[in-house]
Design a protein around this motif. Structure first.
Motif, PDB file in Angstrom:
ATOM      1  N   LEU A 301       0.816  -1.205   0.000  1.00 57.32           N
ATOM      2  CA  LEU A 301       0.000   0.000   0.000  1.00 57.32           C
ATOM      3  C   LEU A 301       0.855   1.262   0.000  1.00 57.32           C
ATOM      4  O   LEU A 301       0.439   2.291  -0.537  1.00 57.32           O
ATOM      5  N   LYS A 305      -0.375   3.700  -2.758  1.00 57.99           N
ATOM      6  CA  LYS A 305      -0.918   4.985  -2.342  1.00 57.99           C
ATOM      7  C   LYS A 305      -0.042   6.140  -2.815  1.00 57.99           C
ATOM      8  O   LYS A 305      -0.531   7.258  -3.021  1.00 57.99           O
ATOM      9  N   TYR A 402      -5.636  -0.062  -4.326  1.00 57.37           N
ATOM     10  CA  TYR A 402      -5.620   0.830  -3.162  1.00 57.37           C
ATOM     11  C   TYR A 402      -6.916   0.694  -2.373  1.00 57.37           C
ATOM     12  O   TYR A 402      -6.918   0.577  -1.142  1.00 57.37           O
TER      13      TYR A 402
END
Length: 498
Positions: A301, A305, A402
């Motif tokens: 992530l 992100k 995400y």
């Protein structure tokens, strides 16, 4: 002869009491996090107004100026290093958000979620509005805007762990990917609404681009205080089953009949059985890290992100610079990326529910996103149709993984079997995963601000490398999922041969 019930009444009665409460909580938390993202978006829209091409702007006749090149800009963003200054503002918010997120989950487990969310949204509204008031108070200090961004980043961390913990309390593992994929569209809906609202005021009074979203999120904080129900047990509803026994699939639809109990006299009762409240203690940071998969998904992530937030903060400026659109047009066009993100999040949830492979779904989408980002940079601005198509496609592929990790995966890990029913771990696990991702969210816009003066091509190369790195961190989990699929296929074939 009795006439059949009206269709609308049949629909209403098809929902059980539990179903109504679950639907209500899903809608309420959707509105809450929509407001959080709505209040984050204006800065990306206003950037192209704070530093403009003044040669294309009609100058008022009564305006006395000393610098013809920057007369229409808002100091201190009228300098040549405006990219760096914008990057500072982004990172004041994102670094504070990443830092605060690791502690937010700890507070979220120990404080009532209703109070925690309400105060967080009220403070978020205050600091968002204070940024916009800088326009009316004629403030030109970078320090003022930077401090507001830091404080806003800290209070915004109240949102994600709390809303995911609340949804996780109400929904079990059955169809969680699809339910949370639909629910997680609040991120994109918030970005779209934030862009459209900010775009209405950006060319006239950019301060209102912040004040109006600030008032909206403050209003949802009041709504939260009066209506949020944290757990099913609080209103005598049936708690969900978070993991199935003997790998049997659990199905927990919103549409279901009320649970019925057989009394000692043999009659049937529709009363909800008494719920034993969970008194387990909150887990420590190290215990949460030891849950299988938390570290891998957290690191994945981080890079996923990074890509998503780089688009969130820089896409309107990129469109304005490359396609030469006005600030409002660039902001409106950037919403297509979030529209694609809605479809991508729902698709990722559906596919991962059907296949049982959360990691594999994320990996395939991230690998596909890498060449699509390359194509968007080189051919994305050739025509309006190409721009629209590429923005939708890239938005789906970038935001799908995400969305899946921050919702269904976080909820899966926060209710993992190794926790032995400790429902209070969900907030900490969610904060660890999203906090690690927020480090990437801080790095992405910072790197974009540093790299963009050398050319937008280099920014996209950085994003492509980030997608590939995100896939590498999931490789072990993808391998384990593939082994599980092969094992089930082998057992299925063996059963047929007997």
């Amino acid at each position: 002869m009795r006439s059949p019930l009206a269709p609308g009444i049949r629909l209403i009665t098809s929902f059980s009491r539990d179903g109504w409460y679950r639907s209500f909580i899903l809608l309420l938390t959707f509105l809450f996090y929509t407001a959080y993202h709505l209040s984050r978006k204006p800065i990306s829209i206003v950037k192209s107004e704070l530093h403009r091409n003044c040669s294309s702007v009609i100058r008022p006749v009564d305006l006395n100026i000393t610098n013809n090149a920057t007369w229409c800009d808002w100091a201190p963003f009228d300098q040549d290093n405006y990219h760096t200054l914008f990057g500072i503002l982004d990172n004041c918010f994102l670094v504070a958000y990443a830092f605060g997120m690791f502690f937010s989950g700890i507070f979220g487990e120990r404080l009532p979620l209703r109070y925690y969310l309400s105060v967080g949204m009220l403070l978020s509204g205050l600091f968002t509005a204070l940024f916009g008031l800088g326009f009316y108070w004629n403030i030109h200090s970078l320090g003022y805007y930077a401090v507001i961004q830091v404080l806003n980043g800290l209070v915004q961390t109240t949102g994600w762990p709390a809303v995911v913990a609340c949804v996780g309390n109400w929904f079990g593992k059955g169809k969680r990917g699809f339910i949370m994929g639909v629910w997680n569209s609040h991120t994109s809906v918030g970005n779209i609404l934030g862009s459209l609202i900010a775009g209405v005021f950006v060319s006239s009074e950019w301060g209102m681009s912040f004040i109006v979203p600030g008032l909206i999120i403050a209003s949802t904080g009041i709504l939260c205080f009066f209506f949020l129900v944290e757990k099913p047990e609080d209103v005598n509803c049936t708690p969900p089953q978070h993991h199935s026994h003997q790998d049997s699939g659990e199905v927990e639809p919103l549409l279901q009949n009320s649970p019925r109990n057989i009394n000692s006299n043999g009659s049937i009762s529709s009363e909800t059985p008494a719920i034993v409240e969970d008194h387990t203690e909150a887990i420590s940071f190290c215990e949460a890290l030891s849950i299988p998969g938390v570290v891998e998904f957290s690191l994945c992530l981080l890079f996923a992100k990074l890509v998503s937030y780089t688009f969130l903060f820089w896409l309107p400026l990129y469109i304005s610079n490359v396609a030469h659109f006005e600030a409002k047009q660039a902001g409106d066009m950037s919403t297509l990326f979030d529209v694609g993100g809605i479809v991508g999040g729902i698709t990722a949830g559906l596919v991962s529910d059907y296949t049982g492979g959360r990691a594999a779904t994320c990996c395939v989408m991230l690998l596909t996103a890498a060449p699509m980002l390359f194509l968007y940079n080189f051919i994305g601005q050739r025509s309006l149709a190409t721009t629209v198509g590429m923005l939708l496609l890239c938005g789906g592929l970038v935001n799908g993984p995400y969305a899946l990790i921050t919702t269904a995966v976080s909820a899966d890990l926060g209710t993992h079997e190794s926790l032995r029913g400790n429902s209070r771990a969900l907030s900490t696990v969610t904060a660890i995963i999203d906090g690690t991702g927020s480090v990437g969210a801080a790095l992405g816009p910072l790197l974009a601000g540093l790299i963009s003066p050398t050319g937008w091509n280099n920014v996209f190369y950085m994003l492509i490398c980030s997608d590939i790195l995100a896939c590498l961190f999931l490789s072990r989990l993808v391998y384990k999922e593939a082994q599980g699929w092969c094992g089930r296929l082998h057992r299925g074939r063996g059963f047929k041969e007997i």
